[in-house]
Design a protein around this motif. Structure first.
Motif, PDB file in Angstrom:
ATOM      1  N   UNK A  58       0.874  -1.173   0.000  1.00  0.00           N
ATOM      2  CA  UNK A  58       0.000   0.000   0.000  1.00  0.00           C
ATOM      3  C   UNK A  58       0.916   1.229   0.000  1.00  0.00           C
ATOM      4  N   UNK A  59       1.442   1.538  -1.191  1.00  0.00           N
ATOM      5  CA  UNK A  59       2.513   2.543  -1.282  1.00  0.00           C
ATOM      6  C   UNK A  59       2.045   3.927  -0.850  1.00  0.00           C
ATOM      7  N   UNK A  60       0.735   4.179  -0.945  1.00  0.00           N
ATOM      8  CA  UNK A  60       0.206   5.474  -0.526  1.00  0.00           C
ATOM      9  C   UNK A  60      -0.282   5.448   0.919  1.00  0.00           C
ATOM     10  N   UNK A  61      -0.096   4.309   1.619  1.00  0.00           N
ATOM     11  CA  UNK A  61      -0.611   4.148   2.984  1.00  0.00           C
ATOM     12  C   UNK A  61      -2.050   4.650   3.092  1.00  0.00           C
ATOM     13  N   UNK A  62      -2.886   4.251   2.134  1.00  0.00           N
ATOM     14  CA  UNK A  62      -4.292   4.670   2.152  1.00  0.00           C
ATOM     15  C   UNK A  62      -5.081   3.730   3.062  1.00  0.00           C
ATOM     16  N   UNK A  63      -5.854   4.291   3.995  1.00  0.00           N
ATOM     17  CA  UNK A  63      -6.537   3.445   4.983  1.00  0.00           C
ATOM     18  C   UNK A  63      -7.496   2.423   4.380  1.00  0.00           C
ATOM     19  N   UNK A  64      -8.180   2.781   3.279  1.00  0.00           N
ATOM     20  CA  UNK A  64      -9.206   1.881   2.738  1.00  0.00           C
ATOM     21  C   UNK A  64      -8.632   0.853   1.775  1.00  0.00           C
ATOM     22  N   UNK A  65      -7.362   0.965   1.467  1.00  0.00           N
ATOM     23  CA  UNK A  65      -6.803   0.122   0.403  1.00  0.00           C
ATOM     24  C   UNK A  65      -6.080  -1.090   0.969  1.00  0.00           C
ATOM     25  N   UNK A  66      -6.146  -2.222   0.228  1.00  0.00           N
ATOM     26  CA  UNK A  66      -5.375  -3.369   0.683  1.00  0.00           C
ATOM     27  C   UNK A  66      -3.907  -3.150   0.346  1.00  0.00           C
ATOM     28  N   UNK A  67      -3.078  -4.041   0.854  1.00  0.00           N
ATOM     29  CA  UNK A  67      -1.635  -3.863   0.712  1.00  0.00           C
ATOM     30  C   UNK A  67      -1.012  -3.665   2.079  1.00  0.00           C
ATOM     31  N   UNK A  68       0.200  -4.175   2.243  1.00  0.00           N
ATOM     32  CA  UNK A  68       0.907  -4.002   3.508  1.00  0.00           C
ATOM     33  C   UNK A  68       1.404  -2.549   3.587  1.00  0.00           C
ATOM     34  N   UNK A  69       1.336  -1.963   4.774  1.00  0.00           N
ATOM     35  CA  UNK A  69       1.796  -0.577   4.945  1.00  0.00           C
ATOM     36  C   UNK A  69       3.294  -0.485   4.672  1.00  0.00           C
TER      37      UNK A  69
END
Ligand SMILES: *Cc1c(COP(=O)(O)O)cnc(C)c1O
Length: 235
Positions: free
Chosen positions: A136-147
């Motif tokens: 989660x390259x944008x560190x978006x709260x609603x998005x999947x992906x590791x921070x």
């Protein structure tokens, strides 16, 4: 191109166009076009659209939902054994076994509970698809992906769980920001972990992704047209 008439379906025409743009971007980046895999994202589109793309020698497809992939793909795969399926959508742990059964690659490992579930599925099946960690390259709260902050630790743990089956990283940059810095960050992260594959770039930004080293681009609407949003997929 001699084997695909220009009077073919819109999907074939758009496929040719995207291939030409991928090749041009690769050459601009001083890379070989063959080093970039086009993942045709067929989510929400009917089996007939997938068939049209297969007719244009497209073999790698991306789907977000395991259930939709199960409805669409097994019959096609019988006829096209070369076909490859990538799961590119957020995955629930209770779908891990089904995902590993149907997919050649799962691009969305993003948390320890999911990597554990995939490891268990691998033990049961005696095989694993290729695996990518989604960041989660944008560190978006609603998005999947590791921070971002947890990415190094998570990638290391996936490496020890999966060894060579962990092949690369994937990201979806925030919609309201330029993509390129996100691609550059992901490429650097992959390099620092010695991971060879980078899944990044969609219809709107795949050329920039190629300039930053993408080895897979996931392209949906620029090939299949706008996605039907109101009606869920029916086979
Ligand atoms: C839908 C989707 C794509 C394709 O998006 P387009 O903009 O239609 O090319 C790529 N990657 C993921 C993860 C998607 O969910």
């Amino acid at each position: 191109m001699t084997d695909t008439p220009s009077t073919g379906s819109p999907i074939l025409q758009r496929l040719q166009n995207i291939r030409a743009r991928i090749a041009a971007a690769a050459i601009r980046a001083d890379r070989h076009p063959d080093d970039i895999t086009l993942v045709a994202v067929s989510k929400f589109h009917p089996q007939s659209s997938v068939l049209a793309a297969l007719g244009g020698h497209q073999t790698v497809f991306g789907e977000n939902r395991v259930q939709e992939a199960e409805q669409k793909f097994p019959a096609l795969r019988d006829a096209w054994p070369d076909m490859r399926l990538h799961i590119i959508g957020g995955l629930q742990t209770n779908k891990a076994l089904q995902a590993c059964r149907i997919a050649d690659a799962v691009e969305t490992l993003d948390r320890p509970s999911l990597s554990d579930a995939i490891a268990k599925a691998g033990d049961r099946l005696g095989r694993l698809p290729q695996l990518f960690v989604q960041v989660n390259t944008g560190d978006e709260p609603q998005k999947s992906g590791i921070a971002r902050q947890e990415a190094d630790t998570f990638i290391d743990s996936c490496k020890s769980l999966f060894g060579e089956r962990l092949v690369g990283l994937m990201c979806i940059p925030p919609e309201d920001e330029p993509s390129r810095p996100h691609f550059a960050y992901l490429a650097q992260l992959a390099r620092s972990h010695g991971l060879p594959k980078l899944s990044m770039g969609m219809s709107g930004d795949f050329e920039e992704a190629i300039l930053e080293g993408a080895t897979l681009v996931r392209i949906g609407s620029a090939i299949f047209g706008p996605r039907p949003t109101s009606a869920p997929y029916r086979p």
